[in-house]
Each structure stands twice: as structure tokens, then as C-alpha cells.
Design a protein around this motif. Structure first.
Motif, PDB file in Angstrom:
ATOM      1  N   ALA A 174       0.811  -1.226   0.000  1.00 16.51           N
ATOM      2  CA  ALA A 174       0.000   0.000   0.000  1.00 16.51           C
ATOM      3  C   ALA A 174       0.842   1.274   0.000  1.00 16.51           C
ATOM      4  CB  ALA A 174      -0.940  -0.002   1.203  1.00 16.51           C
ATOM      5  N   GLY A 175       2.158   1.125   0.089  1.00 14.12           N
ATOM      6  CA  GLY A 175       3.009   2.309   0.031  1.00 14.12           C
ATOM      7  C   GLY A 175       3.208   3.011   1.357  1.00 14.12           C
ATOM      8  N   ILE A 176       2.883   2.321   2.446  1.00 16.52           N
ATOM      9  CA  ILE A 176       3.028   2.934   3.768  1.00 16.52           C
ATOM     10  C   ILE A 176       4.425   2.661   4.336  1.00 16.52           C
ATOM     11  CG2 ILE A 176       2.172   2.791   6.164  1.00 16.52           C
ATOM     12  CD1 ILE A 176       0.278   4.233   4.363  1.00 16.52           C
ATOM     13  N   SER A 211       1.809   6.394  -1.342  1.00 14.33           N
ATOM     14  CA  SER A 211       0.563   5.672  -1.082  1.00 14.33           C
ATOM     15  C   SER A 211      -0.618   6.222  -1.886  1.00 14.33           C
ATOM     16  CB  SER A 211       0.245   5.707   0.412  1.00 14.33           C
ATOM     17  OG  SER A 211       0.418   7.009   0.922  1.00 14.33           O
ATOM     18  N   HIS A 212      -0.691   7.544  -2.041  1.00  9.47           N
ATOM     19  CA  HIS A 212      -1.860   8.081  -2.757  1.00  9.47           C
ATOM     20  C   HIS A 212      -1.854   7.669  -4.214  1.00  9.47           C
ATOM     21  CE1 HIS A 212       0.455  11.469  -4.564  1.00  9.47           C
ATOM     22  NE2 HIS A 212       1.150  11.375  -3.458  1.00  9.47           N
ATOM     23  N   VAL A 251      -3.236   4.079  -4.332  1.00  8.04           N
ATOM     24  CA  VAL A 251      -4.702   4.072  -4.262  1.00  8.04           C
ATOM     25  C   VAL A 251      -5.282   4.464  -5.625  1.00  8.04           C
ATOM     26  CG1 VAL A 251      -6.734   5.098  -3.170  1.00  8.04           C
ATOM     27  CG2 VAL A 251      -4.695   4.638  -1.805  1.00  8.04           C
ATOM     28  N   LEU A 253      -5.996  -0.760   1.004  1.00  6.08           N
ATOM     29  CA  LEU A 253      -5.673  -1.572   2.181  1.00  6.08           C
ATOM     30  C   LEU A 253      -6.608  -1.198   3.326  1.00  6.08           C
ATOM     31  CD1 LEU A 253      -3.978  -3.380   4.106  1.00  6.08           C
ATOM     32  CD2 LEU A 253      -2.376  -1.477   4.342  1.00  6.08           C
ATOM     33  N   LEU A 259      -8.329   1.725  12.256  1.00  3.71           N
ATOM     34  CA  LEU A 259      -7.875   3.083  11.965  1.00  3.71           C
ATOM     35  C   LEU A 259      -8.933   3.964  11.322  1.00  3.71           C
ATOM     36  CD1 LEU A 259      -4.244   2.449  10.636  1.00  3.71           C
ATOM     37  CD2 LEU A 259      -5.083   2.408  12.966  1.00  3.71           C
ATOM     38  N   GLY A 303     -12.728   8.016   2.046  1.00  2.21           N
ATOM     39  CA  GLY A 303     -12.278   6.815   1.333  1.00  2.21           C
ATOM     40  C   GLY A 303     -12.277   7.001  -0.171  1.00  2.21           C
ATOM     41  N   SER A 305     -11.126   9.609  -1.814  1.00  2.64           N
ATOM     42  CA  SER A 305     -10.285  10.770  -2.097  1.00  2.64           C
ATOM     43  C   SER A 305      -9.576  10.678  -3.442  1.00  2.64           C
ATOM     44  CB  SER A 305      -9.229  10.947  -0.999  1.00  2.64           C
ATOM     45  OG  SER A 305      -9.842  11.248   0.233  1.00  2.64           O
ATOM     46  N   ALA A 306      -9.438   9.473  -3.981  1.00  3.89           N
ATOM     47  CA  ALA A 306      -8.725   9.327  -5.247  1.00  3.89           C
ATOM     48  C   ALA A 306      -9.474  10.065  -6.356  1.00  3.89           C
ATOM     49  CB  ALA A 306      -8.582   7.853  -5.600  1.00  3.89           C
TER      50      ALA A 306
END
Ligand SMILES: Nc1ncnc2c1ncn2[C@@H]1O[C@H](COP(=O)(O)OP(=O)(O)OP(=O)(O)O)[C@@H](O)[C@H]1O
Ligand SMILES: [Mg+2]
Lengths: 239, 292
Positions: A53-55, A75-76, A79, A85, A91, A105, A107-108
Motif C-alpha cells: 500500500a506504500g506505507i 501511497s496516494h 490508491v 488496504l 484506523l 475513502g 479521495s482518489a
């Protein structure tokens, strides 16, 4: 959504600082299938999920989505490319309403025009969230927060969704409906990478499964095949 | 009674300025958990930019605000993106204290170099106009900043509550990992946060300059007062900042009037300590520490 895309992880290596957590993990998930990722506590499942997920940055290996590398992309951007994820521990945004959580959720940019449609879909999957859309997420029960986290993960219209221990803390009846839901998500053409402690149920629903141990791939195969594997039964099912 | 009312009124006027001066500091702390020790320096920088433009073009100070906003926004966003973010990535929040403090010193020195260490004021055309009613006097030079402050703080409130960017800021402050997993470009949000906060500081600087003298040294005072406002009002909402600012303004004028002008800083500090002991979450009850 008819074209099949594939998430392809090859020889992934991840370290926390200098301490390696994942040595060599390779796995593939195609849209429209459920793939289980199993392993004992500390095996490196969540670490792998976060890196996809790029975290978390990877220190080696390759991750491709539909043939294009997404390794160590922000991460963005990941997505935006269609991976979502649902993290371990839910969270949710505690001081925001259920509705705001879901809107976030989406936001993309890719889904900007589809927010209402996706909201309707999530409320159809989880009527409970619709009833509580004005309530602060922090005041939801644990199970409701889990639904919210999954709903939020679906809001970006992912092609691959990673669920990290979605059944954690759910009562048995809810666990059953969760696995039902996972089937529905798959039938909508989404690829599901399912990280679970519920080994029996996961192997039952999964098309394929991978087992990692101490950060290394240990077993892979079809769900039912692994269910019959004596070593797996010994390690995870205690029989 | 009359003296008391006049002092109260003066306190409210001054308090509007304190509130606006602190709103950017509060925004950065609320969203990112960073104490921006360069905040006062950005405010004073804004005052000098406004002074420079209004003198060079011979225009009304308040007309320089759009230009000040642009300059300070850019400075704040770049500062965050290329200095603060990099230090937070490598050294954590404590390192950000050092970096923001260092930048405040640099801005101070540059201002002292170009404009000299002495005090300046920005003179507006309405500097000596006043309104009187019921024996109370309101200087326009104080009323204008109060009105601008309230309008801008309301704007900040609605930006946070209603706009997409505001929602992303709140998301990043409550759960940064989840914000990233939602596809929010958190770095962009943080740079915009710093940009907006610095623009607010710049506007506050110009308004301060029309009311009070300022010099490169003033930066320390404005950073500390922002700190006090946030302790009084909490860091989570522009409403809290407004309340904290007004309280500080009243506190200062009351101290000056009824105790001694020499003790305004002392009383401010005592109240700060008292608040931290008795009600660390601020008067409105939003826990500043819980933003992280
Ligand atoms: N933030 C961290 N810093 C250092 N080490 C970490 C960190 N997070 C995880 N680890 C270590 O990395 C290894 C893998 O952890 P990970 O969370 O991926 O396990 P997991 O398979 O998800 O386990 P579980 O089933 O308990 O969730 C563990 O040894 C863990 O101690
Ligand atoms: Mg885990």
C-alpha cells in the motif's frame, strides 16, 4: 471492470530500520479471486500489506500492478492505481462522522464522479452504516468500526483490496457474514488479499493461499489443497 | 465603571489581533502536531512585506494584504516542503523544534540586516479616526483589525469544517496512516497547511503593524503569545483560537490598566502556567495533546 488485473509481488524484502521483517515473499492476486495470506503472529503479513500500500518502503524485490511497477510509490498514487488496504486495527477517523469517513475513502481523483454510487453500494452492503451515517466513528462499536473500515476501503473502487485481519474482535455470527461479504466483493470483480488468523474459514473461501513464516514464503497452493496439508493442519489448526 | 468598560473594549480589540496572530500557529499544531517556533518570524516578515509594498507603491496598508498573502503562502509552503518535512522524516517532531527555531533566527537576522533593528510602524489613512459612543472610544485603527480578524477566523472555520481540503486536514491530524491509505497526498496537505498558516501570520503582521510598533525582535513575542492563545483556547478549532485571543487581549489591557504595563508579560506567563496546571486541554476542552 471486465479486464483481469494482477498484483504481482516478487521476492519482496522489507526491514524496519536495519532489522529485516520480510526476507523473501512472492505472491499474486488477480481481480475476481480471493487469496489468503496466512502465517503465525509476527510472520510479516501486515508488514507485507503495508508495503504493497506504500506505507512502508521495501528494501528489495518488485511489486507490479497490471504489469507496472508500484514499488515504493507514494501511497496516494497506489490508491489511484486501484489498490486499497483495510489496515489492521481499523484506523477509522474517530472524530468524524461515518459519512465523512466514507467520503474520505473516495479521495482518489479516479472516483471523484462515483462517490454517490459507491456510497449507495457500501450502505447496501452495510445497512448499519447507513443508519449511523451522522454518528462519530469513534463512538461506533468495534464491529461497526470494522464494517466502516471495510466500507471506506471499498469507496475508492479498488481492483485489489487487502483486508488485514478483518475478523479480529468480531463475534462468530458476524465472522460468518464477513466471509459472505468477502465472497460478494470477489463476485463484483475485485481481487481480495485476505490476511487472517481464521485459517479454516479463510482456506475454505480462498481460491488460493500463501503461508509465510518468519518473513519467508513457506507454502502456496489452492485453498482446499492446503486445508488437507498435514503440516498446515498441525501448525495452524492444532490437529 | 467607565474605565473598566473602556479597558474591556480595548482588550477585545487587541484580542482580535492576538487571535488572528495565533490562528496559523494553532492550525499547524492542530493538523501536524508541530510547534512552529518560526511563526512569530513569519508574522513579522509579513509586517515588513506590507510596509515595503505600501511605502514603495504609496498605497493603503490594507491593500497590500493580497500580495502579502501570496508571498507568505509561498514562503510557508516551501519552508514546510523542503525543510520541516525533511527534518520530521529524519529526526521526528523534536527536530522540527530546532529547525523552526533556527529559521526564526535567520528571518530575524535578515530583517535586521535589510531594515535595521529599530522599531517601525505602518501608518494607515484612518490611523487617527475614531468612533465614540456613550463615552467609549473606538479607534478605527483597532476596529479594522478586529473585523478582519473575525472574518478571517470564520473563513478558516468554514474551510476546516466544510471544504474538501479541510476534511483532508482533519483526517491527517486524526489518523495519518488512514489518511494516506485513503489516497490523500498528506505531504501536499501539510504544505498547504503551512502555506495557509503563514499567509494568516502575514496578514496578522500587517494588521499588527498598523496598531503596534514592530521590529525584528518582535518575532519572539508573537510566537509566545500564539503559544499562550493556544493554551487558553485549545488547538483544535478556530473558535478556540478566537476565544483564547480575546481572553489574552483582555488580560493584557486589564493588567496594564489596573496593575502596571510593566507586568503584562508576567501575568501572561502566570496565566499560561496556571492553565497548564488546571486545564491543559484549553478552556473549550479540546485536548491539544490528543491531536497526535
Ligand atoms: N514498527 C515496527 N518496528 C519494528 N519492528 C516491527 C514493527 N512492526 C512490526 N515489526 C516486526 O516485524 C515482524 C513482522 O510483523 P507483522 O506486523 O508484519 O506481523 P504479522 O504477520 O502481521 O503478525 P500478526 O498476526 O501478529 O498481526 C515482527 O517481528 C514485528 O515484531
Ligand atoms: Mg498483522
Amino acid at each position: 471492470m471486465t479486464d483481469v488485473v494482477e498484483l504481482d509481488i516478487a521476492h519482496l524484502r522489507i526491514a524496519y530500520g536495519r532489522v529485516p521483517a520480510v526476507w523473501d515473499v512472492s505472491l499474486r492476486v488477480r481481480s475476481g479471486e480471493v487469496v489468503a495470506l496466512l502465517g503465525s503472529n509476527g510472520a510479516g503479513k501486515s508488514t507485507t500489506a503495508k508495503t504493497v500500500a506504500g506505507i512502508l518502503p521495501a528494501s528489495g524485490g518488485e511489486i507490479r500492478l497490471a504489469g507496472q511497477s508500484i514499488l515504493n510509490r507514494p501511497s496516494h498514487e497506489i490508491v489511484e492505481r486501484g489498490i486499497s488496504l483495510v489496515p489492521e486495527g481499523r484506523l477509522v477517523f474517530p472524530e468524524m462522522t461515518v459519512l465523512e469517513n466514507l467520503q474520505l475513502g473516495a479521495s482518489a481523483r479516479r472516483v471523484a464522479s462515483r462517490i454517490q454510487q459507491n456510497l449507495d453500494y457500501v450502505f447496501e452492503l452495510f445497512p448499519r452504516l447507513g443508519e449511523r451515517s451522522k454518528q462519530n466513528a469513534g463512538s461506533l462499536s468495534g464491529g461497526e468500526q470494522q464494517m466502516l473500515a471495510i466500507g471506506r476501503g471499498l469507496m475508492s473502487s479498488p481492483r485489489i483490496i487487502i483486508l488485514d485481519e478483518p475478523s479480529l474482535g468480531l463475534m462468530p455470527k458476524l465472522v460468518l457474514s464477513l466471509f459472505d461479504l468477502i465472497g460478494k466483493i470477489r463476485d463484483a470483480g475485485v481481487g481480495v488479499l485476505l490476511v487472517e488468523q481464521n485459517v479454516f474459514q479463510s482456506l475454505n473461501i480462498a481460491d488460493r493461499a500463501y503461508v509465510i513464516q518468519k518473513g519467508t514464503l513457506w507454502r502456496e497452493g489452492a485453498g482446499d489443497e492446503l486445508l488437507r496439508d498435514p503440516e498446515i493442519r498441525q501448525a495452524f489448526l492444532g490437529m | 465603571m467607565h474605565v473598566f468598560l473602556q479597558t474591556l473594549l480595548d482588550g477585545l480589540m487587541l484580542g482580535g489581533l492576538y487571535a488572528l496572530a495565533a490562528s496559523g500557529f494553532s492550525l499547524i499544531f492542530g493538523v501536524m502536531g508541530i510547534l512552529n517556533l518560526a511563526h512569530g518570524a513569519f508574522l513579522v516578515l509579513g509586517a515588513y512585506v506590507g510596509l515595503q509594498i505600501s511605502q514603495s507603491l504609496s498605497i493603503e496598508p490594507i491593500l497590500t494584504l493580497p500580495a502579502v498573502v501570496v508571498v507568505l503562502f509561498a514562503a510557508g509552503a516551501l519552508f514546510q516542503r523542503y525543510l520541516v518535512q525533511l527534518t520530521v522524516d529524519r529526526g521526528g517532531l523534536v527536530a522540527s523544534l530546532l529547525v523552526t527555531f533556527g529559521v526564526s533566527l535567520i528571518i530575524h537576522d535578515l530583517l535586521a540586516h535589510f531594515y535595521g533593528p529599530g522599531s517601525r510602524t505602518i501608518v494607515s489613512s484612518y490611523a487617527y479616526s475614531r468612533i465614540e459612543f456613550g463615552g467609549l472610544v473606538i479607534g478605527l485603527s483597532r476596529l479594522v483589525p478586529l473585523v478582519v480578524s473575525i472574518v478571517l477566523i470564520l473563513a478558516l472555520h468554514f474551510m476546516l469544517a466544510r471544504s474538501r481540503l479541510g476534511r483532508e486536514m482533519r483526517a491527517a491530524s486524526q489518523q495519518i496512516v488512514a489518511a494516506r491509505l485513503c489516497g490523500i497526498n498528506v505531504r501536499r496537505v501539510f504544505a498547504l497547511t503551512f502555506g495557509i498558516a503563514s499567509a494568516y501570520a502575514g496578514v496578522a503582521g500587517v494588521l499588527v503593524g498598523t496598531v503596534l510598533p514592530f521590529s525584528p525582535n518582535s518575532e519572539t513575542y508573537w510566537t509566545i503569545s500564539a503559544f499562550v492563545v493556544v493554551v487558553l483556547g485549545g488547538a483544535k478549532s478556530p473558535a478556540g483560537t478566537l476565544l483564547g485571543g480575546l481572553l489574552l487581549g483582555i488580560l493584557n489591557t486589564m493588567t496594564a490598566q489596573f496593575i502596571s504595563p510593566l507586568f503584562t508579560s508576567t501575568v501572561m506567563f502566570l496565566v499560561l502556567v496556571l492553565m497548564l496546571l488546571v486545564r491543559p486541554q484549553g478552556i473549550l476542552g479540546h485536548a491539544a495533546g490528543a491531536t497526535r
